[in-house]
Design a protein around this motif. Structure first.
Motif: not given
Length: 606
Positions: A272, A314, A316, A581
């Motif tokens: 990101d 996060k 992805y 993402t």
């Protein structure tokens, strides 16, 4: 055969019930993966040796390794790529050879020449199969921690926490920065004290260890004595003694300035648009992909609660989402096929009983197929799922034909009981059932003879299709008549007779076959014209909800310049609302160091 179904109705019904229950249980516990667990006859050898020039790397590492590997049996071909400080050798073995034995032989040959290779060279040998690819990927992001701290969090918190999950083979931390102590010597002080840089290097190399001096007994207690020369922090490095003679003791802080910095690395990892580490999760070859992914997702939720403030994982990439959708599509195809088959039976046979027989027969067929797949060690992947989905139509076709024959026999003999009719109907249809099933199975036999990568994949598809068709034959032959009897009442109530209507257009085509030949000729010409224009490919197009972009910069381009160019790509991706993402890996194609920067950019679409 006329009386066998009525005589053994109860035992066969119990067997069918057991098949249905065991099939449902097996389906819930079948392993899942994107591709079949096929180990290709390819072994990759990667050697890393610091920052050695390409020509020296070729002479001292690549050539000796190639000569050693050439002595291995079943070797078909060798390919190698050498770059600064790294070489990658691919050994292609003969199809049909034992890849595990081949890997051991290669490792043995490399061990024999290990002493002839440069000191410190690191060699890794791995066989190639789909299990070496990550099934899930996370980025470790933070607004308050630097890359050194994030990498340490990934190595010492995230990696151990996720590695203990059942079915996880490895957790890799990619990117981030490694802390290092930078020593800047004061040349004036070094000359004044008559030191040279090599003395400083030798003193540092003699530190950083913990060794046992043996055991010591004192007052009935046993003690283990240790020599601890490890460098724990900046202060211990500053106090490191470089020289200690009769004149004075010289420490490192007397002649140098020590700074804490980041080790220079020739890779760039981003997610990101931010420089952050990536966490890649690899599953064990025989584990269930969907179950592993669910457990990892649950553990990540727990991790995000205990990680330091401002740090989060996060997602992805998630391979299980595509596999889960594919499995769901099988269920959708099954229910749609059942619904259409029941509608057809209701329209043409006008019988709720015949529809109920289909509703029970098809799940039993699929259940027995899943049981056999489990026994043979197969899992649910794009090949087995595709084979089952394609065979569902043939399963329904077999069941409809047998139900229609039994129904027709019952209408032709309305005064006879169902138990007296089922055997006659199956006996009449049995030769056609055998020839129809064999003619369908024979079509897939040439695929078994295929070799290479395509042959390995299509062998799984073909064998699954054959298993499904054979199971369908036996269930419709032995099981469907019993199911029909279970749905029938034991009475002789005459059924309504139906008048046979002649179709005039069929009689017209029989009387004038020229029109049929014209249609056949037109069909053959269409095949000859259209078939060469059809697109072809090894695997069907798959939409995993992600896009992968490989990029190469011109030879000699620095990492900073490559990153500057790719920052413009990041800006474009940030403006696309459908991109959920994305992650970027530059310089990771082979080893850590490359003369030309290559990499991969992965986008996850919302």
């Amino acid at each position: 055969m006329d009386k066998i179904f009525a005589k053994y109705k109860s035992p066969i019904a119990v067997i069918l019930l057991l098949i249905l229950v065991s099939g449902a249980y097996t389906y819930k516990n079948l392993s899942t993966s994107l591709f079949p667990n096929i180990t290709f006859p390819k072994i990759k050898i990667i050697a890393e040796n610091g920052e050695q020039p390409v020509d020296k790397m070729m002479i001292t590492v690549t050539k000796p390794l190639e000569n050693a590997i050439k002595q291995v049996e079943n070797l078909n071909m060798i390919r190698s790529t050498t770059s600064m400080g790294s070489c990658e050798i691919s050994a292609f073995m003969n199809w049909g050879s034992d890849i595990y034995v081949d890997k051991q032989q290669i490792e043995s040959r490399i061990t024999q020449i290990k002493n002839d290779l440069p000191a410190g060279v690191q060699i890794t040998v791995e066989k190639m199969n789909p299990s070496i690819l990550p099934v899930m990927g996370y980025s470790l992001q933070s607004t308050v921690k630097n890359q050194v701290e994030l990498k340490m969090i990934g190595e010492y918190i995230v990696k151990p926490y996720l590695s203990r999950i059942e079915g996880v083979a490895a957790v890799e931390v990619i990117g981030g920065k490694t802390k290092e102590y930078q020593i800047i010597l004061d040349q004036n002080k070094v000359r004044l004290l008559k030191l040279n840089p090599q003395e400083v290097v030798d003193a540092i190399q003699l530190s950083g260890f913990i060794e046992s001096n043996g055991l010591l007994v004192d007052y009935k207690r046993l003690y283990l004595t240790l020599t601890d020369a490890s460098i724990k922090n900046k202060q211990s490095l500053e106090n490191l003694v470089i020289r200690n003679d009769a004149k004075r003791k010289i420490t490192l802080k007397d002649i140098a300035i020590i700074k804490i910095g980041e080790r220079a690395e020739f890779i760039k990892i981003k997610a990101d648009g931010k420089d952050v580490p990536l966490i890649a999760v690899l599953k064990q070859p025989n584990s269930n992909l969907v179950q592993v992914a669910d457990q990892v997702s649950q553990k990540v939720i727990e991790l995000n609660k205990i990680l330091p403030k401002g740090v989060q994982l996060k997602l992805y990439y998630d391979q299980s989402a595509f596999v889960g959708d594919s499995i769901k599509s099988i269920i959708d195809v099954l229910w749609i096929g059942l619904a259409l088959a029941i509608i057809v039976v209701m329209i043409f046979l006008r019988s709720f009983k015949a529809s109920g027989v289909l509703l029970v027969t098809i799940p039993i067929t699929l259940g027995l197929t899943f049981v056999i797949m489990k026994v043979l060690g197969y899992d649910l992947n794009i090949m087995t799922i595709g084979a089952i989905a394609a065979a569902i139509g043939l399963i329904i076709d077999d069941a409809v034909i047998v139900v229609e024959q039994i129904h027709r026999t019952h209408e032709e003999n309305p005064k006879k009981k169902p138990k007296d009719l089922v055997g006659n109907a199956i006996r009449f249809l049995f030769p056609a059932m055998v020839s129809s099933s064999l003619s369908t199975i024979v079509i897939f036999l040439p695929f078994v003879l295929m070799t290479g990568v395509a042959g390995a994949y299509f062998k799984v598809l073909t064998e699954t299709m054959i298993i499904t068709l054979v199971v369908s034959f036996f269930v419709t032959w032995m099981g469907l008549p019993v199911i029909y009897l279970l749905f029938s009442k034991n009475n002789t109530k005459p059924n309504k007779t139906h008048k046979v209507h002649e179709l005039k257009w069929i009689n017209y085509l029989i009387e004038k076959p020229i029109y049929s030949f014209i249609f056949i000729t037109f069909t053959l010409l269409s095949i000859l014209l259209i078939l060469p224009r059809l697109q072809s490919g090894f695997l069907p197009e798959m939409d995993e909800g992600s896009i992968v972009l490989d990029y190469n910069s011109p030879p000699g381009t620095s990492l900073e310049e490559t990153d500057r160019m790719l920052n413009e790509v990041d800006k474009i991706l940030d403006k696309i609302p459908e991109v959920k993402t994305y992650s970027r890996r530059t310089g990771t194609q082979m080893g850590f160091l490359l003369p030309n920067q290559t990499g991969r950019l992965s986008d996850r679409i919302a």
